[in-house]
Scaffold this motif. Structure first.
Motif, PDB file in Angstrom:
ATOM      1  N   ASP A  30       0.623  -1.141  -0.032  1.00  0.00           N
ATOM      2  CA  ASP A  30      -0.086   0.254   0.386  1.00  0.00           C
ATOM      3  C   ASP A  30       0.255   1.233  -0.151  1.00  0.00           C
ATOM      4  N   LEU A  31       1.840   1.936   0.531  1.00  0.00           N
ATOM      5  CA  LEU A  31       2.839   2.573   0.936  1.00  0.00           C
ATOM      6  C   LEU A  31       3.045   2.765  -0.941  1.00  0.00           C
ATOM      7  N   VAL A  32       3.927   1.656  -0.939  1.00  0.00           N
ATOM      8  CA  VAL A  32       4.905   2.057  -2.385  1.00  0.00           C
ATOM      9  C   VAL A  32       4.289   1.927  -3.278  1.00  0.00           C
ATOM     10  N   ASP A  33       2.393   1.458  -3.633  1.00  0.00           N
ATOM     11  CA  ASP A  33       1.261   2.113  -4.115  1.00  0.00           C
ATOM     12  C   ASP A  33       1.522   3.390  -4.666  1.00  0.00           C
ATOM     13  N   TYR A  34       0.868   4.015  -3.275  1.00  0.00           N
ATOM     14  CA  TYR A  34       0.619   5.229  -2.785  1.00  0.00           C
ATOM     15  C   TYR A  34       1.592   6.262  -3.496  1.00  0.00           C
ATOM     16  N   VAL A  54      11.725   9.073   8.344  1.00  0.00           N
ATOM     17  CA  VAL A  54      10.692   8.415   8.950  1.00  0.00           C
ATOM     18  C   VAL A  54      10.570   7.057   8.032  1.00  0.00           C
ATOM     19  N   ARG A  55      11.422   5.625   9.186  1.00  0.00           N
ATOM     20  CA  ARG A  55      11.456   4.652   8.687  1.00  0.00           C
ATOM     21  C   ARG A  55      10.974   3.223   9.697  1.00  0.00           C
ATOM     22  N   VAL A  56      10.535   2.570   8.962  1.00  0.00           N
ATOM     23  CA  VAL A  56       9.609   1.465  10.059  1.00  0.00           C
ATOM     24  C   VAL A  56       9.693   0.345  10.161  1.00  0.00           C
ATOM     25  N   ARG A  57      10.877  -0.325  10.937  1.00  0.00           N
ATOM     26  CA  ARG A  57      11.117  -1.779  10.145  1.00  0.00           C
ATOM     27  C   ARG A  57       9.955  -2.575  11.243  1.00  0.00           C
ATOM     28  N   PRO A  58       9.925  -3.392  10.980  1.00  0.00           N
ATOM     29  CA  PRO A  58       9.299  -4.866  11.276  1.00  0.00           C
ATOM     30  C   PRO A  58      10.102  -4.971  12.899  1.00  0.00           C
ATOM     31  N   TRP A 103      13.018   3.574  -3.891  1.00  0.00           N
ATOM     32  CA  TRP A 103      14.023   2.932  -3.365  1.00  0.00           C
ATOM     33  C   TRP A 103      13.211   3.083  -1.806  1.00  0.00           C
ATOM     34  N   PHE A 104      13.260   4.480  -1.244  1.00  0.00           N
ATOM     35  CA  PHE A 104      13.047   4.844  -0.307  1.00  0.00           C
ATOM     36  C   PHE A 104      11.772   4.323   0.395  1.00  0.00           C
ATOM     37  N   ALA A 105      10.531   3.749  -0.172  1.00  0.00           N
ATOM     38  CA  ALA A 105       9.751   3.620  -0.507  1.00  0.00           C
ATOM     39  C   ALA A 105      10.298   1.950  -0.110  1.00  0.00           C
ATOM     40  N   ARG A 108      10.784   1.219   3.879  1.00  0.00           N
ATOM     41  CA  ARG A 108      10.253   1.044   4.737  1.00  0.00           C
ATOM     42  C   ARG A 108      10.407   2.720   4.935  1.00  0.00           C
ATOM     43  N   ALA A 109      10.744   3.623   4.205  1.00  0.00           N
ATOM     44  CA  ALA A 109      11.001   5.486   4.836  1.00  0.00           C
ATOM     45  C   ALA A 109       9.301   5.204   4.268  1.00  0.00           C
ATOM     46  N   VAL A 110       8.219   6.137   5.587  1.00  0.00           N
ATOM     47  CA  VAL A 110       7.432   5.879   5.737  1.00  0.00           C
ATOM     48  C   VAL A 110       7.353   7.638   5.359  1.00  0.00           C
ATOM     49  N   GLU A 111       7.855   8.233   6.406  1.00  0.00           N
ATOM     50  CA  GLU A 111       7.317   9.472   6.216  1.00  0.00           C
ATOM     51  C   GLU A 111       8.577  10.653   5.597  1.00  0.00           C
TER      52      GLU A 111
END
Length: 317
Positions: A30-34, A54-58, A103-105, A108-111
């Motif tokens: 969803d993040l990548v597609d958005y 801002v990244r979020v790792r599992p 690449w950032f997406a 998992r770079a969200v912000e």
């Protein structure tokens, strides 16, 4: 059987169907597609600006990343700048194209928090007012404070565009003709003071939180080397909201949670409301700049006041 690999713009994408973060109600796909779908609209605010993400790792807490990792591909542009906070040089990415954004997406770079100044420039091209309400406050209070800022702008002969921050507040952005950084910072302080005077029961310029008395903070510190979350950037918040442009007259009819990585593209269609809303660059009025130079920098005042209060508390013990 291993899942087929997916690539876009030569960027290999992985683990797309895993959850994005706790409470996101969204997957990494969803993040990548958005971000891919909004790339032509978010990139103008990122190009040639030092980028923090801002990244979020599992399984980990979200974290701000400023330094471009050493494992980043060599086709990602970068710039080096001195960080006063960490007292060292930081190698920032420049997100200048869709490939870099993807690449950032995938990382998992969200912000996406670009610098206000373009790389190598020594002038300001935008003025930013950040409206920050108290915790758990009603968005209607932010709308009322935004009306104060709009009135202060109009009284000063200026116009700006407004967007949700993607969190709980809004950002007001005023495009400028090339202006001295110190003058832009001064004008920002003056505008905040004028907005507070429009309705001091709603808006405050008090930098120290305990002095705000439940009012919306009109933050005048977004100047010079500061950053701002980009228009259309997702946020690490429940539901994965995004910073979304809103017409001034529609602010009272929306809520920041209305715009998420799962709904924003459908709302946008082929439009770019942020580009459409931004007025032409404007010159800073001389009286606004003059007034602002008479107003102390909020952080400096707060620092000295904090020290004074600590001394007073120790003396009272």
């Amino acid at each position: 059987m291993a899942a087929a690999k997916e690539t876009r713009e030569g960027v290999e994408l992985s683990s797309l169907d895993g959850p994005l973060f706790d409470g996101a109600d969204a997957t990494k796909r969803d993040l990548v597609d958005y971000l891919d779908g909004v790339s032509a609209r978010i990139l103008p605010g990122l190009v040639q600006r030092a980028l923090s993400v801002v990244r979020v790792r599992p399984g980990q807490e979200p974290f701000m990343q400023k330094n471009l990792p050493t494992y980043a591909p060599d086709w990602i542009a970068s710039t080096t700048a001195w960080s006063h906070a960490s007292q060292r040089d930081v190698r920032y990415a420049l997100c200048d194209d869709r490939r870099t954004l993807l690449w950032f997406a995938n990382q998992r770079a969200v912000e996406y928090h670009p610098a206000l100044l373009r790389d190598g420039e020594t002038v300001s091209r935008q003025l930013v007012i950040d409206l920050d309400p108290p915790a758990d406050d009603d968005f209607a209070h932010v709308v009322a404070a935004a009306a104060c800022v709009r009135q202060a702008l109009a009284d000063s002969g200026l116009a700006g565009a407004v967007k949700t921050s993607g969190a709980k507040g809004v950002h007001v952005v005023v495009p400028l003709e090339p202006s001295a950084i110190d003058d832009t910072a001064a004008a920002t302080r003056a505008l905040a003071a004028r907005a507070e005077r429009v309705d001091p029961s709603v808006a405050t310029t008090a930098y120290i939180k305990e002095d705000r008395q439940g009012k919306v903070f009109v933050d005048s510190t977004r100047a010079g080397g500061a950053t701002i979350v980009a228009a259309y950037s997702p946020r690490v918040r429940p539901g994965a909201p995004v910073s979304f442009p809103v017409a001034w007259d529609d602010l009272a009819e929306v809520h920041p949670r209305d715009f998420t990585i799962r709904t924003a593209l459908g709302l946008l269609g082929d439009a770019d409301p942020w580009a459409d809303a931004l007025p032409a660059p404007q010159a800073l009025p001389a009286d606004l700049v003059e007034q602002g130079h008479e107003i102390p920098v909020a952080r400096v005042v707060a620092m000295h006041e904090g020290k004074r209060r600590k001394r007073a508390a120790r003396a009272a013990e």
